[in-house]
Design a protein around this motif. Structure first.
Motif, PDB file in Angstrom:
ATOM      1  N   ILE A 112      22.808  61.158  53.085  1.00 29.45           N
ATOM      2  CA  ILE A 112      23.642  59.903  53.439  1.00 29.45           C
ATOM      3  C   ILE A 112      23.499  58.911  52.366  1.00 29.45           C
ATOM      4  O   ILE A 112      24.324  58.207  51.887  1.00 29.45           O
ATOM      5  N   PHE A 142      26.414  57.101  50.158  1.00 25.16           N
ATOM      6  CA  PHE A 142      26.430  55.736  50.115  1.00 25.16           C
ATOM      7  C   PHE A 142      26.297  55.174  48.455  1.00 25.16           C
ATOM      8  O   PHE A 142      27.202  54.306  48.246  1.00 25.16           O
ATOM      9  N   LEU A 197      29.600  55.685  46.735  1.00 25.85           N
ATOM     10  CA  LEU A 197      30.850  55.015  47.131  1.00 25.85           C
ATOM     11  C   LEU A 197      30.690  53.406  46.714  1.00 25.85           C
ATOM     12  O   LEU A 197      31.552  52.993  46.337  1.00 25.85           O
ATOM     13  N   ILE A 198      29.279  53.210  46.627  1.00 24.86           N
ATOM     14  CA  ILE A 198      29.172  51.800  45.930  1.00 24.86           C
ATOM     15  C   ILE A 198      29.514  51.705  44.621  1.00 24.86           C
ATOM     16  O   ILE A 198      30.104  50.843  44.002  1.00 24.86           O
ATOM     17  N   PHE A 232      31.556  53.641  42.999  1.00 24.83           N
ATOM     18  CA  PHE A 232      32.821  53.666  42.623  1.00 24.83           C
ATOM     19  C   PHE A 232      33.572  52.343  42.976  1.00 24.83           C
ATOM     20  O   PHE A 232      34.674  51.720  42.299  1.00 24.83           O
ATOM     21  N   SER A 233      33.152  51.804  43.954  1.00 26.19           N
ATOM     22  CA  SER A 233      33.784  50.440  44.496  1.00 26.19           C
ATOM     23  C   SER A 233      33.603  49.341  43.433  1.00 26.19           C
ATOM     24  O   SER A 233      34.376  48.363  43.232  1.00 26.19           O
ATOM     25  N   ALA A 235      35.729  49.877  40.543  1.00 25.11           N
ATOM     26  CA  ALA A 235      37.114  49.490  40.735  1.00 25.11           C
ATOM     27  C   ALA A 235      37.363  48.075  40.632  1.00 25.11           C
ATOM     28  O   ALA A 235      38.181  47.498  40.278  1.00 25.11           O
ATOM     29  N   ILE A 236      36.378  47.121  41.189  1.00 24.98           N
ATOM     30  CA  ILE A 236      36.567  45.891  41.436  1.00 24.98           C
ATOM     31  C   ILE A 236      36.352  45.530  39.762  1.00 24.98           C
ATOM     32  O   ILE A 236      37.102  44.207  39.479  1.00 24.98           O
ATOM     33  N   ALA A 256      39.722  45.959  37.935  1.00 19.27           N
ATOM     34  CA  ALA A 256      40.824  44.828  38.531  1.00 19.27           C
ATOM     35  C   ALA A 256      40.523  43.511  37.985  1.00 19.27           C
ATOM     36  O   ALA A 256      41.424  42.946  37.651  1.00 19.27           O
ATOM     37  N   SER A 257      39.396  43.172  37.999  1.00 23.13           N
ATOM     38  CA  SER A 257      39.031  41.801  37.418  1.00 23.13           C
ATOM     39  C   SER A 257      39.326  41.675  36.047  1.00 23.13           C
ATOM     40  O   SER A 257      39.801  40.724  35.483  1.00 23.13           O
ATOM     41  N   ASP A 309      41.752  43.419  34.364  1.00 19.28           N
ATOM     42  CA  ASP A 309      43.116  43.370  34.362  1.00 19.28           C
ATOM     43  C   ASP A 309      43.590  41.908  34.524  1.00 19.28           C
ATOM     44  O   ASP A 309      44.526  41.511  33.985  1.00 19.28           O
ATOM     45  N   TYR A 310      43.070  41.462  35.735  1.00 18.37           N
ATOM     46  CA  TYR A 310      43.506  40.038  36.084  1.00 18.37           C
ATOM     47  C   TYR A 310      43.399  39.036  34.984  1.00 18.37           C
ATOM     48  O   TYR A 310      43.986  38.106  34.639  1.00 18.37           O
ATOM     49  N   ALA A 331      45.827  39.647  32.373  1.00 17.31           N
ATOM     50  CA  ALA A 331      47.171  38.777  32.772  1.00 17.31           C
ATOM     51  C   ALA A 331      47.156  37.471  32.634  1.00 17.31           C
ATOM     52  O   ALA A 331      48.061  36.774  32.351  1.00 17.31           O
ATOM     53  N   LEU A 371      26.275  55.561  57.927  1.00 18.42           N
ATOM     54  CA  LEU A 371      27.349  55.715  57.059  1.00 18.42           C
ATOM     55  C   LEU A 371      28.733  55.079  57.504  1.00 18.42           C
ATOM     56  O   LEU A 371      29.570  54.592  56.632  1.00 18.42           O
ATOM     57  N   ILE A 412      32.043  49.230  52.115  1.00 26.10           N
ATOM     58  CA  ILE A 412      32.847  49.669  50.945  1.00 26.10           C
ATOM     59  C   ILE A 412      34.441  49.704  51.021  1.00 26.10           C
ATOM     60  O   ILE A 412      34.927  49.420  49.887  1.00 26.10           O
ATOM     61  N   PHE A 444      35.261  46.466  49.688  1.00 22.34           N
ATOM     62  CA  PHE A 444      35.306  46.287  48.256  1.00 22.34           C
ATOM     63  C   PHE A 444      36.655  46.871  47.427  1.00 22.34           C
ATOM     64  O   PHE A 444      37.375  46.108  46.780  1.00 22.34           O
ATOM     65  N   PHE A 445      36.948  48.113  48.029  1.00 20.99           N
ATOM     66  CA  PHE A 445      38.232  48.543  47.622  1.00 20.99           C
ATOM     67  C   PHE A 445      39.679  47.759  47.930  1.00 20.99           C
ATOM     68  O   PHE A 445      40.498  47.871  47.317  1.00 20.99           O
ATOM     69  N   SER A 488      39.592  44.971  45.589  1.00 13.73           N
ATOM     70  CA  SER A 488      40.168  45.576  44.091  1.00 13.73           C
ATOM     71  C   SER A 488      41.597  45.709  44.291  1.00 13.73           C
ATOM     72  O   SER A 488      42.301  45.082  43.160  1.00 13.73           O
ATOM     73  N   ILE A 530      42.951  42.018  43.972  1.00  8.64           N
ATOM     74  CA  ILE A 530      43.070  41.570  42.482  1.00  8.64           C
ATOM     75  C   ILE A 530      44.109  42.299  41.800  1.00  8.64           C
ATOM     76  O   ILE A 530      44.792  41.533  40.807  1.00  8.64           O
ATOM     77  N   ASN A 531      44.471  43.526  41.977  1.00  6.31           N
ATOM     78  CA  ASN A 531      45.453  44.416  41.042  1.00  6.31           C
ATOM     79  C   ASN A 531      46.900  43.853  41.505  1.00  6.31           C
ATOM     80  O   ASN A 531      47.585  43.662  40.512  1.00  6.31           O
ATOM     81  N   SER A 536      47.438  40.582  39.587  1.00  7.96           N
ATOM     82  CA  SER A 536      47.775  40.762  37.950  1.00  7.96           C
ATOM     83  C   SER A 536      48.932  41.140  37.972  1.00  7.96           C
ATOM     84  O   SER A 536      49.643  40.732  37.017  1.00  7.96           O
ATOM     85  N   LEU A 580      51.410  38.242  38.477  1.00  3.45           N
ATOM     86  CA  LEU A 580      51.241  37.219  37.454  1.00  3.45           C
ATOM     87  C   LEU A 580      52.238  38.131  36.215  1.00  3.45           C
ATOM     88  O   LEU A 580      52.852  37.391  35.324  1.00  3.45           O
ATOM     89  N   ASP A 581      51.809  39.237  36.063  1.00  2.00           N
ATOM     90  CA  ASP A 581      52.597  39.903  34.760  1.00  2.00           C
ATOM     91  C   ASP A 581      54.147  39.947  34.959  1.00  2.00           C
ATOM     92  O   ASP A 581      54.986  39.588  34.079  1.00  2.00           O
TER      93      ASP A 581
END
Lengths: 153, 172
Positions: A15, A19, A22-23, A25-26, A29-30, A33-34, A36-37, A40, B29, B36, B39-40, B43, B46-47, B50, B53-54
């Motif tokens: 577990i 965990f 996943l942390i 990957f998240s 991802a953030i 994305a940041s 990219d922002y 932009a 879990l 988790i 968090f996704f 993201s 935020i996408n 962006s 804005l584009d």
């Protein structure tokens, strides 16, 4: 060498590993994305700044045409004198085509745009020959040291 | 007999996970998974910002360059931007409506994004041309995921355009 025979708690280890994956990957991802922002936002600020510079050019062109329209000028030399008096930063030269006028506009962010117009000797209108952005100069942080090349043989 | 004894021993050996272990692991879990997923979702939000804005910058540039090139058409074709004339008191104010996928639509009710551009000539016209103040503002109707702000301004650009105002132009 002793082997672990007790399997108690193996589920918890699985577990925790899931965990952690996943942390990670998240967070990735953030982070993506940041980035990219931010890109932009930089593009939006760049575009806004560029059109502000173009606005300055448009206003300048309008003032030049207003000069031909309103002022009672006889020859092209008078126009040149009036322009030099009103705008000390302009560069004027006379060629076969007519009076070339070169002006650089600068924004608050240090970006510059160059306008080159020409007024023919018939004094009909100012024509834009060139409108382009002047790239920002940059220097390398660490200078590259060049040494003499050894010739062998 | 030896084989049967061995089989009995093998069957009696304790394997697998206990019930308590499973309950605790599934509970842990699920709680961690909720964070988790958040968090996704962040993201994705935020996408989306962006992307908005584009698109705002892209369509604003399209408007400005079209006006500068003086190819603005009041009778647009299917591929061009459709406009809704609102007011001509102090200048020209037009709005363009987009849905959530940034496709142009006709009505404001279904619009997610509204682009308003304001073209005003306050200066004397010289030699058939006028200096226009042009301001474009893009707003989003509904709030983003992490925000409560409605009608948020995404992008604003101000410039001046020096264009022809002779009869036959379809700006007014």
């Amino acid at each position: 060498m002793t082997k672990l025979k007790n399997r108690k708690g193996s589920t918890s280890i699985l577990i925790i590993l899931a965990f952690l994956m996943l942390i990670i990957f998240s967070v990735l991802a953030i982070s993506s994305a940041s980035a990219d922002y931010r890109l932009a936002q930089r593009n939006a600020n760049w575009t806004r700044d560029y059109y502000h510079l173009e606005g300055l050019v448009a206003e300048y062109r309008y003032q030049l045409d207003l000069l031909l329209y309103n002022e009672n000028v006889i020859n092209i030399d008078q126009i040149a004198d009036i322009i030099r008096e009103r705008d000390p930063e302009v560069f004027i030269e006379f060629t076969m085509e007519g009076m070339n006028l070169i002006r650089i506009f600068e924004s608050d962010g240090g970006r510059r745009i160059l306008l080159r117009t020409v007024l023919d000797y018939q004094m009909e209108s100012f024509k834009v020959i060139s409108l382009r952005e002047i790239p920002i100069e940059f220097q390398y942080k660490y200078e590259i040291q060049f040494e003499d090349v050894e010739v062998r043989g | 007999m030896i084989i049967s004894n061995l089989l009995r021993i093998k069957n009696n050996r304790k394997k697998g996970f206990s019930l308590v272990e499973l309950i605790i692991s599934v509970g842990t879990l699920s709680v961690a998974g909720a964070f988790i997923l958040l968090f996704f979702a962040y993201s994705k939000d935020i996408n989306t910002r962006s992307f908005d804005l584009d698109n705002s910058v892209y369509y604003s540039n399209y408007i400005i360059e079209s006006i500068k090139a003086e190819i603005w058409d009041d009778e647009p074709t299917d591929n061009s931007l459709k406009i809704e004339s609102l007011s001509q008191q102090d200048g020209i104010v037009k709005e363009i409506y987009f849905n959530k996928d940034w496709e142009i639509i006709e009505t404001q009710e279904d619009a997610e994004y509204i682009m308003e551009f304001y073209l005003d000539n306050k200066d004397e016209i010289a030699m058939g041309k006028g200096l226009y103040d042009l301001r474009i503002t893009v707003t989003k109707k509904n709030p983003y995921f992490r925000s409560m702000t409605v009608n948020r301004t995404l992008y604003t650009v101000e410039t001046k355009v020096f264009i022809s105002t002779e009869e036959g132009d379809s700006l007014d």
